[in-house]
Structure formats: C-alpha cells, structure tokens
Design an enzyme around this catalytic site. Structure first.
Site, short mmCIF file in Angstrom:
data_model
loop_
_atom_site.label_atom_id
_atom_site.label_comp_id
_atom_site.label_asym_id
_atom_site.label_seq_id
_atom_site.Cartn_x
_atom_site.Cartn_y
_atom_site.Cartn_z
N LYS A 38 0.88 -1.08 0.02
CA LYS A 38 0.24 0.01 0.20
C LYS A 38 1.03 1.24 0.09
O LYS A 38 0.44 2.25 -0.70
CB LYS A 38 -0.86 0.12 0.94
CG LYS A 38 -1.97 -1.07 1.37
CD LYS A 38 -2.90 -1.20 2.27
CE LYS A 38 -3.95 -2.26 2.30
NZ LYS A 38 -4.91 -2.13 3.31
N ASP B 185 -41.14 -25.26 28.48
CA ASP B 185 -40.57 -26.30 27.58
C ASP B 185 -39.66 -27.35 28.36
O ASP B 185 -39.51 -27.09 29.60
CB ASP B 185 -39.59 -25.49 26.85
CG ASP B 185 -38.70 -26.58 25.87
OD1 ASP B 185 -39.11 -27.38 25.23
OD2 ASP B 185 -37.53 -26.24 25.58
N TYR B 186 -39.32 -28.37 27.91
CA TYR B 186 -38.37 -29.41 28.56
C TYR B 186 -37.14 -29.37 28.35
O TYR B 186 -36.26 -28.93 29.07
CB TYR B 186 -39.07 -30.82 28.25
CG TYR B 186 -38.37 -31.95 29.15
CD1 TYR B 186 -38.88 -32.14 30.55
CD2 TYR B 186 -37.53 -32.95 28.70
CE1 TYR B 186 -38.38 -32.96 31.45
CE2 TYR B 186 -36.96 -33.87 29.42
CZ TYR B 186 -37.41 -33.83 30.76
OH TYR B 186 -36.88 -34.84 31.50
#
Length: 730
Positions: free
Chosen positions: A377, A496-497
């Site tokens: 660069k 939920d499980y």
C-alpha cells in the site's frame, strides 16, 4: 470516558542525551491511526517502554515523562522478555500463525512467562481503567489479556485486534493452551482481523475447541455476545502520497536513481523473517535472469531487508542464506557496469523508503504468509500518477483488496518469474489504470478509517450487550416478575422441557428428569393458583414415562397430543411417513458420524448435537434442499431447532398449543419459558402482557432472557418459594 490502547510496545523511543534519558513519541501505523481518530475520548496507552530499570531517580524521571504523554509503562525484566516475547510469542505463536509449524519450539517456561506478563499488563491497565472506558488490546502477545481485564472490570468495552493471520483450526488445535487463548480473546466484546479468512478460521476454531455456538458473526456466551469482524488495516495515505513533494525526499530519489543507473528497478522491502519468502523471491529472480537473458543489464533488483532477531539461530541462518544467494546471483551475472541485485541489510528512513518507492518500476511483494502487508500500500500511495506495477502474494491480507495487482502464489518460482515478465512488458496506460484503481481503494480504507470503523463497531456491540443485560432475569427483573406472580390469582405456566428444565445431552434418551426437578414441578403444580403445562416436541410415550405421575399438563409433539386430568388426547392420527423423506434423512445419518434419526408419530427429527459444526452446517443445507419439495407436496413444515432439524405436520406448533391452553380458562398471569425456535412461535402467539422468557441466546420476541438452563431451574425454584424452604431444611 477514556480510550485505553494496550500493546506490547509503547509508541516511543527512549534516547540518552547528556547522560539523561529522554522519551520521544515514535509514530507508527497504529499510533497514527489512533491519533487521527475524530473522537472526544481521552486517549491513553499501556505497554512496554523497551527497557528495564530498577527503582530509582532514573526510573522516576522516565515515569514522569511517560505520564506527560499519557503512556503507562509495563516494565519487563530481561528474562520475561526472553520467555514471554522471544519465547511464547515469537517461538510458538508467530510460527504457528504463519503456518511454519516445524519452527514452533515448546518450553513450559514460555507459557508460564506469557501468563505472568499478560497479568502484569492487566495490573497496569486496571490502574487506568474506570467504568465506561473503552479498552483496545493489540496483537498476539496479549491474547490472554481481554478476559483478565473483563474478570476485574466488567463494566467497560473491550476490543481486540490481531495484526497477524489467524491459522486454520487444524493448526491451532495443536497448541496445548488453545482453550485458554481462545477464552482469553473472548473476554473482548469485539475481536477483529485483517481479512474474512482469518475471521472464518477463528470462528471455526471456537466452534470446535470451546463448543460454543456462533451465529454469523456473533459468538454466544452466557451473558453477552462477542462480535467477530474483519477490518483491513490501511496506511496514512496522505503522508505517503505527499512524500515526494518533500524536497529532501525528491533529492534522495534523484540520488538513488543516479546510483542505480538507467535500468528498470524491481523493489523488494521486508523485515528479516522466514514468513516473507525472501529466498524463494531471490530464486525466482535468478530464474528470470537465466531464462530471459534479454533483461540482463537492463533490470536490477533492489532488496531492502530490515534487521530483526538475527541473534536467533533461525533468523541468523536465514540471513546467511540470503547473503549467499545474493552473492551467487551477483557473482554469476554482474558486469562492470551492472549489478543484478542491490542488497541493503539495514533499516531505511521514511524519506529513503519513499524515494525508493517512487523510482521503482515494479514492487515485488511475495510473503509466504502475511497478516496484511502495508509495503504494498505504501508503494502505491507514493507513486502518485507515475506508472508502476505491484506483484503481490495471494497469501498477503492486502491481496483481498488490491485485485489490480499481479497476484501470485509466493511458493511458485515459475509464476513469480512470469509475473516479472508481465510487469516489465505491461503498457504504461494499463499500469496507470491499475495504479489508479488501487489508489482509490487505499485512499479510502486508510489507517484512520480502520481505527474509526473498529471503535464504531465496538461501541455498537456495547449497546447490543447493554440491551441484552436489560432483559436478563436478574435482581431487578426478577422482583418485577415475582410481584406479578404473587399478585396473580390464576396463573398459566407453560414450560419447555429440553434445554429449559433439563440440560441437553448427546443421547436425548438420557435426559430423564432428576429428583429435584420432579420435586420443583410438584411444588409448582401443587399451588392451586397454577396450571402447569410441559409443552415439548418429545413424543407422548417418553413424556408419560418421565412425567406422567405428576399433576401437570403434558403437550407432546408440539401439541399434536396432550394430556389433561390424567388422560391423553389425540388431535391427529399417526403418520405413515413418506419413503422419500425417510430415505433422505437416513442417508444423512449414514454420512454424518454422531447424528441420528428419531421417528415420532407426527414428526421426523434429525439430531446433530455432537456433529462437527462445519459438517452439520453442510448437511443442514443439503437436507433443506432435498426436503423442500417432498415436504411442500405433503404440507409438512421443516424447522431448524436447537441442534435438530425437524419435519412435522404444519397445523401443530407450540404457538397453536398456547392458543388452545389460553381458551381453557381466564388467567391474570401467563408465564412461558423456552429455549429454541419452536418456543419463539409460542412467545409470538401469547398476549403482550404475558411474561415470556428465552433460555440461552437472546430473543427479539421474548420479554426476558435467562442465560443458562441451570439458572432457569433456580429461577423457578425462587418463584415457587423452594429456596426459602431449602434454607429452612438446611
């Protein structure tokens, strides 16, 4: 608020003048970028000043000078430098990250020193850090530091940037300390790399070593997320672009041009290191002279090698090999009025280097592996409107941006040789067009822009994590929920499980409820104000076996079957599964180690909890592509859950089950808790005033978040008053 940069070295030189030490700031790429940040932040810098001093007047004087520049020193002993810097950093991490595994030299003393010195940097940083500050840790010497700081100062933003490549998982996994290093980096809020390749390697390694989930560019931890991104580092474009306008630089360019004669110049600039490919470059140039005799006497290679670690055997041997190779080429091809190679083993000043860039016709930048490579660069910036050609290694990070360069494989001598011919014969018009295109890129993506982008994203991650913190069910939010719970006369609890009440396990059949969970559910269901329902995707036979004796409602396979008042109800008939769909999933199981297929009455499930993350992603994509047509034909839904892919009847979901449950009675509190995509449907269906809690990864749908399954059970115990009972029992 302060911005505190932490790097191995402070950006300074300490010189001796009239028997006194003087601190002189020494701007480099990093400090230039940070100094140019357009911010009101008060900038401080923590690092090693480059010398060790015992306590006394000299050290006190240097400390005062450092403080005036807002530099905060970490004084390291010669032994610490030997073991931490020369040892672990440069004899283990450097060769590993540059893919020179055979150069890695292990010594347990190195690792101990690396830990010790990172702790010293942490101690020094904590003297400066205050709540709300921004800390930016730099490079491979300080990979443990982000977590060390996080553990002591949680109320700050921490960024980390790696200036060298991050290697593939197969290499990084060879480090005995791989987990400690990764956990150290994940103490940051934002981990940055030069390219998306390095970012991808890092995420892949975190997947495999730490078993953490990563969604696109986010790595999930218990209470926050870590962003991972690429920030290609640039240069101070204006400084290099204007360099030749300096009369001293212009004069130096004229002098060098006279010294080198009228021939074309190929420029090579490197630090002495085996990763730079210097010997292969010389061999390629030698082949070029051998096979293209028409260029002898007309082209010279100007090779600048900056001294580095040449007291270390590997580097000393490399220098010796370079010296021999240069001598051999010059001995074979040089004439009275022409030198094939001009070789400089020394550091060049900015003016000298800019002058070389300006007069060079070709820049030959071919590292075997390089994080970015700013030489490429710098060359482009200095050239201005002057023609020139960049030959660039595909293994340099800069190759991702500089597509108009001649990109080569740095280990292919024939390809480099041909690239030299192409460069030297390229029309001037094409040279200028390519040069202009690349200059437009690097003039925009400057070092200032690099620093600005990083800090901006870091602040964005901070805001995102603050929003997550607001949703956490901790003291304040828990008290809000508890008051609603206590005030309610009729409650519906939908739980939920898997992943919520019990941990995920590799074998889903082994996820039976422990005794303390059964007791918790009995207590919750025993409250006459509560209707407790376990809403799961599991089959009814398993739920009945594990939970059937409890006075709770059960919902199996997303509500296709449900149990109330001791009796199971079927809302659909058992499916006869389409052979094409079954064969697709069986084929995936056969080709994917550690995966399995589960056949339910209304769903087929592909489980991949213990499958390698990359392979799982590949198989999911393949399965989705293969299943979409037959599933659509049969009106089936495909759901990607928590380490499962499920094909099920579309008319049943946890959302539809929640609607059924709400019609049963009038509730003044609905509490729903779940952990995956199927639960998101439930959250979206429930009324706004419902208390919805996502377990694990945060949710845009749920009102609150609990980071882990263990904390979810603890939360429910507290609601049920079991914590008080347990203490009384103790």
């Amino acid at each position: 608020m302060k911005l505190i940069i932490i790097s191995n070295r402070l950006p300074l030189k300490i010189v001796e003048e009239e028997n006194k030490y003087k601190v002189i700031p020494s701007p480099g790429g990093l400090s230039t970028g940070l100094d140019s940040l357009e911010t009101t932040l008060d900038k401080h810098w923590v690092g090693w000043p480059g010398m060790y001093l015992e306590e006394g007047p000299e050290k006190e004087d240097i400390d005062r000078q450092l403080e005036a520049h807002k530099f905060h020193p970490v004084y390291l002993t010669p032994q610490q430098i030997e073991d931490y810097y020369e040892g672990y950093s440069n004899s283990i991490l450097w060769p590993l990250c540059h893919y020179f595994f055979n150069y890695v030299h292990y010594d347990n003393a190195y690792w101990l020193a690396y830990q010790q010195v990172n702790a010293l940097f942490c101690e020094a940083a904590l003297q400066v850090i205050r709540p709300g500050d921004i800390v930016w840790v730099q490079d491979y010497q300080l990979m443990l530091l982000p977590k060390m700081i996080r553990d002591q100062a949680p109320d700050i933003s921490i960024g980390y940037f790696l200036h060298i490549p991050f290697p593939s998982y197969e290499l990084f996994r060879g480090l005995p300390e791989r987990a400690e290093l990764l956990n150290g980096l994940l103490g940051a809020d934002l981990v940055g790399f030069h390219t998306y390749d390095y970012m991808r390697h890092f995420i892949s390694t975190v997947y495999r070593v730490l078993k953490l989930d990563c969604y696109l560019d986010e790595i999930e931890l218990d209470r926050r997320v870590v962003d991972v991104d690429a920030f290609p580092m640039g240069i101070n474009y204006e400084m290099y672009h204007k360099a030749i306008r300096n009369p001293a630089t212009a004069k130096k360019a004229e002098e060098l041009r006279d010294d080198f004669g009228t021939g074309k110049l190929i420029l090579s600039v490197d630090r002495l290191d085996y990763s730079k490919g210097i010997l292969i470059r010389l061999e390629s140039y030698e082949n070029f002279l051998e096979n293209h005799s028409e260029y002898r006497g007309k082209v010279s290679l100007v090779m600048v090698v900056s001294p580095s670690r040449d007291t270390v055997d590997i580097y000393a041997n490399l220098k010796e090999e370079i010296d021999k190779k240069v001598g051999a080429i010059n001995g074979k091809y040089s004439t009275i009025d022409w030198s094939p190679v001009y070789y400089f083993y020394r550091s060049f000043t900015f003016e000298e280097l800019a002058a070389l860039y300006y007069i060079a016709d070709v820049a030959l930048v071919t590292p075997i592996r390089d994080g970015m490579n700013l030489v490429a660069k710098e060359f482009l910036a200095v050239k201005r409107s002057k023609p020139g050609v960049l030959i660039l290694s595909e293994m340099a990070g800069a190759a991702n941006e500089l597509r108009e360069a001649i990109v080569v494989n740095p280990t292919d001598t024939h390809e480099i040789e041909e690239a030299l011919v192409t460069a030297l014969t390229m029309p001037v018009k094409e040279q200028k067009l390519r040069m202009k295109a690349m200059q437009e890129i690097i003039s925009t993506q400057t070092v200032k822009q690099w620093a600005t982008d990083f800090i901006s994203e870091l602040q964005g991650v901070r805001k995102k994590n603050q929003e997550l913190q607001k949703k956490l069910v901790e003291e304040k939010n828990f008290e809000t929920i508890r008051k609603m719970y206590d005030a309610a006369k009729k409650r519906l609890l939908i739980l939920d499980y898997d992943g919520t009440l019990v941990k995920f396990v590799n074998n889903p059949r082994a996820a039976s409820p422990p005794a303390d969970l059964l007791r918790l559910l009995e207590v919750l269901a025993g409250d006459p104000k509560n209707d407790v329902v376990i809403s799961s995707s599991r089959d009814k036979k398993t739920l009945e076996k594990w939970l059937g004796k409890l006075p709770v409602g059960l919902s199996a396979e997303h509500g296709a079957f449900y149990k109330e008042k001791g009796k199971w109800h079927e809302r659909t008939q058992r499916m006869e599964w389409d052979k094409e769909i079954v064969d697709i999933i069986r084929n995936a199981v056969k080709r994917t180690p550690s995966s399995r297929m589960e056949v339910k009455d209304t769903a087929l499930v592909w489980h991949y909890r213990d499958v390698d993350a990359w392979l799982a992603d590949l198989r999911i994509t393949q399965l989705l592509n293969a299943l979409i047509n037959p599933a659509s034909r049969l009106n089936l839904q495909i759901m990607n859950g928590n380490k499962i892919l499920e094909i099920k009847q579309s008319e049943f979901s946890k959302g539809s089950e929640a609607l059924r449950l709400m019609k049963k009675d009038t509730y003044d509190l609905i509490l729903a808790v779940g952990d995956d995509a199927t639960d998101e449907e439930m959250f979206a269906t429930l009324p706004k005033e419902a208390v919805t809690i996502k377990v694990g990864k945060g949710s845009a749908t749920a009102m609150y978040n609990i980071p882990t399954q263990e904390e979810t059970v603890q939360f429910l115990k507290l609601l049920a008053g079991m914590e008080t009972q347990d203490h009384q029992a103790d």
